[in-house]
Design a protein around this motif. Structure first.
Motif, short mmCIF file in Angstrom:
data_model
loop_
_atom_site.label_atom_id
_atom_site.label_comp_id
_atom_site.label_asym_id
_atom_site.label_seq_id
_atom_site.Cartn_x
_atom_site.Cartn_y
_atom_site.Cartn_z
N ILE A 135 0.81 -1.23 0.00
CA ILE A 135 0.00 0.00 0.00
C ILE A 135 0.84 1.28 0.00
O ILE A 135 0.30 2.37 -0.08
CB ILE A 135 -1.01 0.02 1.18
N ALA A 136 2.18 1.13 0.07
CA ALA A 136 3.09 2.28 -0.05
C ALA A 136 4.48 1.72 -0.30
O ALA A 136 4.80 0.62 0.15
CB ALA A 136 3.09 3.10 1.23
N GLY A 137 5.29 2.48 -1.02
CA GLY A 137 6.66 2.02 -1.25
C GLY A 137 7.50 3.05 -1.99
O GLY A 137 6.98 3.84 -2.77
N LYS A 138 8.82 3.02 -1.72
CA LYS A 138 9.76 3.92 -2.42
C LYS A 138 11.19 3.42 -2.25
O LYS A 138 11.52 2.82 -1.23
CB LYS A 138 9.63 5.35 -1.90
N PHE A 139 12.02 3.72 -3.27
CA PHE A 139 13.45 3.46 -3.16
C PHE A 139 14.11 4.62 -2.43
O PHE A 139 13.77 5.79 -2.66
CB PHE A 139 14.09 3.33 -4.55
N LEU A 140 15.07 4.29 -1.56
CA LEU A 140 15.81 5.30 -0.80
C LEU A 140 17.27 4.88 -0.70
O LEU A 140 17.57 3.68 -0.63
CB LEU A 140 15.29 5.39 0.64
N GLN A 141 18.15 5.86 -0.66
CA GLN A 141 19.52 5.63 -0.21
C GLN A 141 19.57 6.12 1.23
O GLN A 141 19.46 7.33 1.47
CB GLN A 141 20.51 6.38 -1.10
N LEU A 142 19.68 5.23 2.20
CA LEU A 142 19.66 5.64 3.60
C LEU A 142 20.93 6.39 3.96
O LEU A 142 22.03 5.99 3.56
CB LEU A 142 19.53 4.42 4.52
N SER A 143 20.77 7.45 4.74
CA SER A 143 21.94 8.13 5.31
C SER A 143 22.38 7.34 6.54
O SER A 143 21.62 6.52 7.09
CB SER A 143 21.57 9.55 5.73
N GLN A 144 23.60 7.62 6.99
CA GLN A 144 24.09 6.99 8.21
C GLN A 144 23.14 7.26 9.39
O GLN A 144 22.82 6.35 10.16
CB GLN A 144 25.49 7.55 8.52
N GLU A 145 22.66 8.50 9.49
CA GLU A 145 21.77 8.89 10.60
C GLU A 145 20.44 8.13 10.53
O GLU A 145 19.91 7.69 11.54
CB GLU A 145 21.51 10.40 10.56
N GLN A 146 19.90 8.00 9.31
CA GLN A 146 18.63 7.26 9.15
C GLN A 146 18.79 5.80 9.55
O GLN A 146 17.93 5.24 10.22
CB GLN A 146 18.18 7.29 7.67
N ALA A 147 19.89 5.18 9.12
CA ALA A 147 20.11 3.76 9.43
C ALA A 147 20.35 3.57 10.93
O ALA A 147 19.82 2.65 11.55
CB ALA A 147 21.28 3.22 8.61
N GLU A 148 21.14 4.46 11.53
CA GLU A 148 21.41 4.37 12.97
C GLU A 148 20.12 4.52 13.77
O GLU A 148 19.88 3.78 14.72
CB GLU A 148 22.42 5.45 13.39
#
Ligand code: ATP
Ligand code: MG
Length: 137
Positions: A33-46
């Motif tokens: 029902i939702a989706g997107k490609f992302l390149q995670l930043s270090q802060e987002q992954a942490e």
């Protein structure tokens, strides 16, 4: 009806397994029902894996999760959280049941192709971490 949060991780995107993984999810009756490609930043992954801070696998996990694009998505269905955890298989692909995504596709305990929320609280937190209400169909 329940919602869960899922990530198709960098190892799977790199090996062009995205389509097969999505087909497996849809074949189990879970609705994307939702989706997107992302390149995670270090802060987002942490922040996403903050519960694992301090564990020996935390730093390499963050490095791996930022090593290439991911696909983040919301799945909806009956008992979606448990249904999708079962479809993923165990964290370690060597012990995952036949037919599970991790048994079929995962490389290792770390590079295990997919993430799925482990509780309703996690699902709510993880969905809000990546999605605005307007992005959900
Ligand atoms: P996920 O949260 O990604 O759905 P999970 O709930 O099966 O997976 P967790 O214990 O929450 O597993 O660990 C989060 C992720 O950290 C795992 O999916 C894996 O990528 C990595 N990980 C966990 N334990 C290890 C380990 N012992 N060695 C290497 N990587 C690990
Ligand atoms: Mg987990």
């Amino acid at each position: 009806i329940e919602r869960t949060f899922s990530i198709v991780k960098p190892d799977a995107i790199k090996r062009q397994l995205f389509g097969q993984i999505e087909a497996t999810i849809e074949s189990k009756g879970l609705k994307i029902i939702a989706g997107k490609f992302l390149q995670l930043s270090q802060e987002q992954a942490e922040g996403f894996y903050a519960e694992h801070e301090g564990r020996e696998f935390y730093a390499p996990l963050v490095e791996y999760m930022t090593s290439g694009p991911v696909f983040v998505q919301i799945l909806e269905g009956e008992n979606a959280i448990t249904a999708y955890r079962e479809l993923m298989g165990t964290t370690n692909p060597e012990t995952a049941a036949e037919g599970t995504i991790r048994k079929l596709f995962a490389v290792s305990m770390r590079e295990n192709s997919v993430h799925g929320s482990d509780s309703q609280e996690s699902a709510t937190r993880e969905i809000e971490y990546f999605f605005q209400p307007s992005e959900i169909c």
